[in-house]
Design a protein around this motif. Structure first.
Motif, short mmCIF file in Angstrom:
data_model
loop_
_atom_site.label_atom_id
_atom_site.label_comp_id
_atom_site.label_asym_id
_atom_site.label_seq_id
_atom_site.Cartn_x
_atom_site.Cartn_y
_atom_site.Cartn_z
N UNK A 42 126.09 18.79 128.13
CA UNK A 42 127.14 19.44 127.35
C UNK A 42 127.97 18.33 126.71
N UNK A 43 128.02 18.34 125.40
CA UNK A 43 128.64 17.25 124.65
C UNK A 43 130.09 17.62 124.30
N UNK A 44 131.00 16.85 124.87
CA UNK A 44 132.42 17.03 124.53
C UNK A 44 132.82 15.90 123.59
N UNK A 45 133.35 16.27 122.44
CA UNK A 45 133.76 15.25 121.48
C UNK A 45 135.27 15.04 121.53
N UNK A 46 135.70 13.79 121.44
CA UNK A 46 137.13 13.49 121.42
C UNK A 46 137.50 12.76 120.15
N UNK A 60 146.36 7.37 127.52
CA UNK A 60 146.34 7.89 128.89
C UNK A 60 145.47 9.15 129.01
N UNK A 61 145.56 10.03 128.02
CA UNK A 61 144.77 11.25 128.05
C UNK A 61 143.28 10.95 128.04
N UNK A 62 142.91 9.95 127.29
CA UNK A 62 141.50 9.55 127.21
C UNK A 62 141.01 9.07 128.58
N UNK A 63 141.85 8.26 129.22
CA UNK A 63 141.54 7.80 130.58
C UNK A 63 141.25 8.98 131.49
N UNK A 64 142.18 9.94 131.48
CA UNK A 64 142.07 11.11 132.34
C UNK A 64 140.81 11.90 132.04
N UNK A 65 140.51 12.08 130.74
CA UNK A 65 139.34 12.85 130.35
C UNK A 65 138.07 12.18 130.86
N UNK A 66 138.01 10.87 130.73
CA UNK A 66 136.82 10.13 131.17
C UNK A 66 136.63 10.29 132.68
N UNK A 67 137.74 10.19 133.41
CA UNK A 67 137.65 10.33 134.87
C UNK A 67 137.14 11.72 135.25
N UNK A 68 137.64 12.73 134.53
CA UNK A 68 137.25 14.10 134.85
C UNK A 68 135.77 14.31 134.60
N UNK A 85 130.71 12.72 127.20
CA UNK A 85 131.96 12.65 126.46
C UNK A 85 131.96 11.43 125.54
N UNK A 86 132.14 11.68 124.27
CA UNK A 86 132.25 10.57 123.33
C UNK A 86 133.55 10.72 122.56
N UNK A 87 134.33 9.64 122.52
CA UNK A 87 135.56 9.66 121.73
C UNK A 87 135.44 8.70 120.56
N UNK A 88 135.82 9.16 119.38
CA UNK A 88 135.89 8.27 118.22
C UNK A 88 137.37 8.05 117.90
N UNK A 97 141.12 11.50 112.00
CA UNK A 97 140.94 12.38 113.15
C UNK A 97 140.04 13.57 112.78
N UNK A 98 140.34 14.18 111.62
CA UNK A 98 139.54 15.32 111.17
C UNK A 98 138.09 14.92 110.91
N UNK A 99 137.91 13.79 110.23
CA UNK A 99 136.54 13.33 109.95
C UNK A 99 135.77 13.04 111.23
N UNK A 100 136.46 12.42 112.19
CA UNK A 100 135.80 12.11 113.46
C UNK A 100 135.34 13.39 114.16
#
Lengths: 419, 290
Positions: A42-46, A60-68, A85-88, A97-100
């Motif tokens: 399941x691909x979650x995009x950030x 900080x939110x990114x940190x938390x998301x990765x840990x989860x 989980x992939x964050x751009x 942000x919208x393009x990502x």
């Protein structure tokens, strides 16, 4: 330090842990038929920003998301599928942000994590909505962040400023008996302006009086005129408490300046105070008599799952979680996982329905969103924290009652009714 | 009376810092015609140096000296590594380079330290106030005035009394002619960047001393202040930068104090309108260069 009415997260509505477990079982049994779907992740995009002015809120939110993601995968993923989980980096630019988000969706993202702000997070949510996916902002507290402005599959994990300001007002007035407030508002961004607005509204609604609201602009660097005015006004009419709505780094400057001038009234504020940078900047000398409403408290026992989170955080990162903004990222992924588990699919409409119909309870307290027709208004427990001698204490959870609704929502609801 | 004194002290302390910032910027501009957009990051570097030293047992003055040296070194290093190779190409190349350097420093801080605020250790004096004649003053503000004015005096002496200073002034006046007369360009430019970095370091102590914290984006405000002050004061003149700094502080504090409450939201619009107005009547700034 426990106070009545504050620890209410355990007596909210039906909790879904049991239901989730049952569905987990069911999904495990039913999963055999959909082996094909179960074979991929399941691909979650950030689209969180790691650079620019939004970075302090998103990192900080990114940190938390990765840990989860790590924690959920360790216990077997969701619907038998692991999370990816992939964050751009959104680079603190709404267009980027919208393009990502669009790019991530094109590459197969099924859920979108949006930045912690309406202006920066909105574009990601709009892309998610266009693609029929659920999008959740980690901690945008703007009352605009919901279904009316962004679409019926869009949510924010934070309480709105209505509730944050309301919680601060109720704490000051009801818990502490501070009847008159002096407000300082940083007008540089919408967050600080609207937080003051709703604090004042609720404080006056419950019987308090705001003797004066002064304005400051982040980056002006000079608080001397405001201080002179403050001394003059307070000499005319004393106040019981300050409500200061600003953020780092100038928040530290404002409080230091006020304390340095010998004014030692208690200070109340919102989640921008939730920052060890502020506690350090104030130190033992000035870090006194400060109270703020935020998302959670990063210490064992404050919320279910906190121990697991802290243990994992310690393994992965060298430092301690410095702010509850980390928890918001963790909770976004946990809620996504739980909602997908219950819905049995990542289909946006189905997951959004589950999110509307259930109460979630993770590190940032219990969260109950209203329906899409009523704006996805979050009804969330608010953590109250006290700062004394430069050290924080958890006062507990609270839930303000009858907080003012934002004007646009009142009008929207009226229109709905008249139709 | 008390309010008037209060006002003057506020303007003087803010203006002294503004003047130093502007001077650091205009010094390089005078010689290279380059507005160094990485100037604010020198302040950031000084701040992070203090942060990194905050756990050490060193006395604060030593830490502060290290921070100033770090800003100075960063300034000289950027000149050597980034600006010198493109100096002969074009002014635009240098300008773009200065943006690149600024971004590089900011992102390095984001990546290697944190996007969130970090503590800048301060001496106890910075957290104290004293009462003089029944009025309360912040020691930090008074120190800022004293240190800044000493810096200005020192700097004036350097410019007027030393060979290096004369070379600097000559280069600022007519760089090509100065080189033809045998003054080594690299030396003059290097010294200009060194002084610019040194001033940024001094400013950092007091500017960051207000909040006791540093963030990656912290350099933007000082850069804007310095830029506006130099434009206001006159970009061709070192004296102009100082005048511009004090005038900008006077306008900022004045508008903040005397603007009616209903208009206070627009105070920056008022400040900048005033700047535009002054420039309409004095396009070269308040102090004209030769």
């Amino acid at each position: 330090m426990m106070r009545e009415n504050i620890f209410d997260w355990t007596n909210g509505r039906t909790f879904i842990a049991g239901a989730a477990a049952a569905i987990l079982l069911a999904a495990g049994l039913g999963g055999a038929g959909t082996a094909n779907a179960a074979s991929h992740e399941i691909f979650i995009g950030g689209a969180l920003s790691l650079t620019g002015i939004q970075a302090p809120l998103d990192e900080p939110g990114l940190r938390g998301a990765r840990l989860a993601v790590q924690a959920i995968n360790a216990r077997g993923g969701v619907l038998g599928r692991n999370l990816k989980f992939i964050n751009l980096d959104g680079k603190s630019d709404p267009v980027t942000v919208g393009n990502n988000a669009a790019q991530l969706i094109a590459e197969g993202a099924e859920l979108i994590i949006a930045p912690c702000d309406f202006d920066f997070g909105g574009p990601a949510s709009r892309e998610a909505q266009k693609a029929g996916l659920v999008g959740i902002s980690t901690c945008a507290s703007s009352p605009l962040y919901g279904s009316v402005a962004l679409g019926d599959m869009q949510f924010t994990l934070a309480m709105w400023n209505t509730q944050m300001g309301g919680a601060a007002a109720e704490y000051a007035f009801n818990e502490r008996g501070w009847k008159t407030a002096y407000v300082v508002t940083d007008t540089f961004i919408d967050y600080t302006t609207s937080l003051s607005e709703f604090f004042i509204k609720h404080f006056e609604n419950i019987g308090g009086k705001v003797i004066f609201e002064d304005k400051y602009t982040q980056g002006a660097g000079d608080f001397s005129a405001q201080l002179a005015r403050m001394q003059r006004k307070l000499a005319e009419e004393p106040a019981d408490v300050f409500f200061i709505s600003s953020y780092m780094p100038d928040l530290g400057m404002i409080i230091r300046t006020i304390r340095l001038a010998g004014i030692d009234l208690p200070v109340v504020g919102g989640d921008s105070y939730d920052d060890t940078g502020l506690f350090d900047a104030l130190g033992e000398k000035f870090g006194d008599d400060i109270y703020f409403a935020t998302h959670g408290y990063m210490a064992p026992g404050s919320a279910p799952g906190m121990e697991e989170f802290l243990a994992l955080h310690e393994q992965v990162y060298p430092d301690e979680p410095l702010t509850s903004f980390v928890a918001t990222g963790w909770d976004v992924v946990q809620i996504m996982a739980q909602a997908v588990e219950i819905a049995g699919t990542t289909d946006g409409a189905a997951v959004a329905k589950v999110m509307e119909d259930n109460v979630f309870n993770f590190l940032t307290g219990s969260m109950d969103w209203s329906s899409a027709e009523t704006g996805h208004e979050p009804d969330k427990s608010v953590a109250l924290i006290e700062l004394q001698d430069g050290k924080t204490t958890f006062l507990g959870w609270t839930r303000p009652t009858d907080v003012p609704k934002p004007d646009y929502l009142i009008k929207y609801l009226e229109r709905q009714e008249s139709d | 009376m008390n309010e008037a004194i209060r006002f003057i002290v506020d303007v003087a302390s803010l203006g002294s810092l503004y003047a130093l910032m502007a001077l650091g910027l205009v010094l390089v501009y005078g010689i290279l015609r380059l507005v160094n957009f990485a100037y604010g990051e020198l302040i950031m570097i000084a701040g992070y140096t203090l942060y990194l030293l905050s756990g050490s047992p060193l006395p604060w003055l030593v830490m502060a000296a290290c921070a100033v040296v770090a800003a100075l070194a960063a300034s000289v290093l950027t000149e050597r590594v980034a600006f010198r190779p493109v100096r002969e190409k074009s002014l635009t190349a240098m300008l773009i380079t200065s943006f690149a350097v600024s971004t590089l420093f900011q992102n390095a801080a984001l990546l290697f330290i944190s996007p969130r605020a970090r503590l800048v250790p301060l001496p106890d004096l910075f957290s104290e106030s004293i009462v003089i004649g029944g009025m309360l003053f912040f020691v930090r503000e008074l120190l800022a005035i004293v240190v800044s004015i000493s810096m200005l005096v020192l700097f004036t002496a350097l410019l007027n009394r030393t060979v290096l200073g004369i070379a600097l002034r000559a280069a600022a006046d007519n760089f090509r002619m100065t080189r033809m007369l045998g003054v080594p360009a690299n030396l003059v430019i290097g010294v200009a960047f060194a002084i610019s970095g040194f001033l940024a370091g001094i400013v950092a102590l007091f500017w960051l001393g207000r909040t006791a914290s540093v963030m990656p984006g912290i350099g933007l405000e000082p850069l804007i202040v310095a830029f506006v002050a130099t434009v206001l004061g006159g970009m061709q003149s070192l004296v102009g930068a100082v005048v511009g700094g004090y005038v900008l502080a006077l306008m900022t504090v004045g508008i903040n104090t005397f603007l009616p409450q209903a208009l206070v939201d627009y105070r920056q619009a008022f400040t900048f309108s005033l700047v535009i107005l002054i420039l309409l009547f004095r396009p070269e700034g308040l102090v004209r260069g030769k």
